[in-house]
Scaffold this motif. Structure first.
Motif, PDB file in Angstrom:
ATOM      1  N   HIS A 148      46.975  36.372  38.975  1.00 18.52           N
ATOM      2  CA  HIS A 148      47.313  35.945  40.334  1.00 18.52           C
ATOM      3  C   HIS A 148      46.300  34.906  40.813  1.00 18.52           C
ATOM      4  CE1 HIS A 148      50.641  38.617  41.439  1.00 18.52           C
ATOM      5  NE2 HIS A 148      50.039  39.533  40.704  1.00 18.52           N
ATOM      6  N   THR A 149      46.827  33.800  41.321  1.00 16.71           N
ATOM      7  CA  THR A 149      45.987  32.728  41.859  1.00 16.71           C
ATOM      8  C   THR A 149      46.558  32.291  43.204  1.00 16.71           C
ATOM      9  OG1 THR A 149      45.461  31.951  39.631  1.00 16.71           O
ATOM     10  CG2 THR A 149      45.011  30.435  41.447  1.00 16.71           C
ATOM     11  N   VAL A 150      45.682  32.112  44.187  1.00 15.77           N
ATOM     12  CA  VAL A 150      46.155  31.750  45.520  1.00 15.77           C
ATOM     13  C   VAL A 150      46.546  30.269  45.556  1.00 15.77           C
ATOM     14  CG1 VAL A 150      44.653  33.477  46.538  1.00 15.77           C
ATOM     15  CG2 VAL A 150      43.866  31.118  46.382  1.00 15.77           C
ATOM     16  N   PRO A 151      47.465  29.901  46.473  1.00 10.32           N
ATOM     17  CA  PRO A 151      47.812  28.481  46.642  1.00 10.32           C
ATOM     18  C   PRO A 151      46.595  27.667  47.090  1.00 10.32           C
ATOM     19  CG  PRO A 151      49.419  29.907  47.726  1.00 10.32           C
ATOM     20  CD  PRO A 151      48.267  30.777  47.336  1.00 10.32           C
ATOM     21  N   LYS A 152      46.568  26.427  46.738  1.00 12.70           N
ATOM     22  CA  LYS A 152      45.462  25.542  47.126  1.00 12.70           C
ATOM     23  C   LYS A 152      45.815  24.862  48.448  1.00 12.70           C
ATOM     24  CE  LYS A 152      43.726  24.764  42.456  1.00 12.70           C
ATOM     25  NZ  LYS A 152      43.381  23.784  41.405  1.00 12.70           N
ATOM     26  N   ASP A 153      45.474  25.528  49.523  1.00  9.90           N
ATOM     27  CA  ASP A 153      45.708  24.980  50.853  1.00  9.90           C
ATOM     28  C   ASP A 153      44.562  25.411  51.759  1.00  9.90           C
ATOM     29  OD1 ASP A 153      46.202  27.652  51.459  1.00  9.90           O
ATOM     30  OD2 ASP A 153      48.381  27.429  51.414  1.00  9.90           O
TER      31      ASP A 153
END
Length: 380
Positions: A148-153
């Protein structure tokens, strides 16, 4: 540009409703105190304007919760008008059909309860994205944070999860989480539960993480001060301080009573050690006292007498690990039954393996008590 930040309180492993049978008559009062300490968290959220109350599992000790306790917790959460309550059910209180978490139309709108694998909820007005997962049974052997990787924002990513930190390729029955997974996740903060001992605020890559530990020690494997983490999290930044909230501490204390000549003086030595270490409010704590030192073979130390002398203390258990100081010259020349017993037992203790010495020392103490006419024995 205004940097967004969010104020959080991270707690875990409260275990409301735990039986605490080892405390005997004190168990009922202790259960009530644990609940009251958790309600103090509600007050703290109100007083300190906490925006997120993160509960990283095991809020309840099981899925079977007394109705009055459940109502108190529900009403407490509902009173938090400006706080979002985020719960990640743990291995003691998994999300199941009979779980209080699954009660329909029960929890107030500010309560978020994760129900399965890793989920997300976004609050754009707060600038945050919440992640969390739930145990749905007692054991979870596959990591719920894997891949799991978070969105880049610009949203602040906060995760609340119950699990066990493990080394690479190490197994666990309680949602194994590796440092590599924390790094890959890209979370700004991971609020962990399951381990009852508080850790420092740690960092893996750009991800901050910590165990807050349990809220109140429930046994002598959960020692010293307990509490919560509270503070600010923002993008790539974490400033959390540990706040002690526990009503009482569980304390393990080793006391040398070599100078004692009877149970009364032994109790005085113990009391002096406790008061010097914990001050005038020493009686609030729960103590496991381990008696150590060398006692003359004609000195009688009775554990129940010592406990009675410490009657002001909320709870105390005592372990006698003293050794017998023997007059070997006298024992060697005398032919009394007591002297023969001392010689034989001393020989066995000297020849014994380390793991057997404590048992043999106990046998020697009991035997000498019998010679003194005291055949009763209590070892808690």
């Amino acid at each position: 540009m205004i940097v967004k930040q969010v104020k959080i309180l991270h707690c875990a492993d409260i275990h409301l409703g735990a039986e605490l049978t080892t405390l005997g008559r004190s168990s009922v009062a202790r259960r009530a105190e644990i609940k009251n300490t958790f309600m103090n968290i509600i007050k703290l959220c109100q007083e300190d304007q906490v925006e997120l109350l993160l509960i990283a599992g095991d809020l309840f000790d099981s899925v079977h919760v007394q109705e009055n306790t459940l109502e108190e917790i529900k009403d407490g959460f509902a009173s938090l008008k400006d706080t979002v309550v985020v719960i990640a059910p743990g291995n003691h209180d998994p999300y199941t059909l009979d779980s209080p978490y699954a009660k329909k139309d029960f929890w107030s709108e500010n309560v978020i309860i994760f129900k399965s694998g890793l989920e997300k909820v976004e609050f754009e007005n707060l600038g945050i994205r919440l992640w969390g997962a739930a145990f749905t049974e007692t054991y979870v052997t596959a990591s719920m944070l894997k891949n799991h990787t978070v969105p880049k924002d610009e949203l602040i990513n906060i995760c609340v999860i119950h699990g066990e930190l493990v080394a690479l390729n190490q197994r666990s029955n309680y949602n194994p989480i590796t440092e590599k997974q924390l790094i890959s996740s890209g979370m700004d903060y991971v609020a962990l539960g399951h381990i009852h001992k508080q850790t420092d605020i740690l960092k893996a890559g750009n991800t901050y993480y910590a165990y807050s530990g349990c809220l109140e020690g429930r046994g002598f494997d959960e020692l010293d001060e307990k509490g919560v983490y509270i503070g600010i999290v923002s993008k790539g930044y974490c400033r959390l301080l540990y706040r002690t909230l526990c009503k009482r501490m569980n304390v393990e204390l080793h006391v040398d009573i070599s100078d004692a000549v009877n149970s009364r003086t032994a109790a005085d030595i113990v009391l002096q050690k406790i008061e010097s270490k914990y001050g005038k409010a020493y009686f609030n704590n729960l103590y496991k006292v381990i008696l150590e030192g060398m006692i003359d073979d004609d000195v009688s130390i009775n554990i129940e007498d010592i406990k009675t002398a410490l009657n002001e203390v909320f709870f105390v258990k005592i372990k006698d690990h003293t050794s017998i100081k023997t007059n070997f010259d006298k024992a060697a020349t005398e032919s009394t039954l007591k002297s023969v017993f001392i010689r034989k037992m001393t020989e066995r203790i000297n020849d014994a393996k380390p793991e057997e010495k404590e048992r043999l020392n106990t046998a020697l103490r009991l035997g000498l008590k019998a010679f003194l006419g005291e055949v009763q024995y209590s070892e808690d």
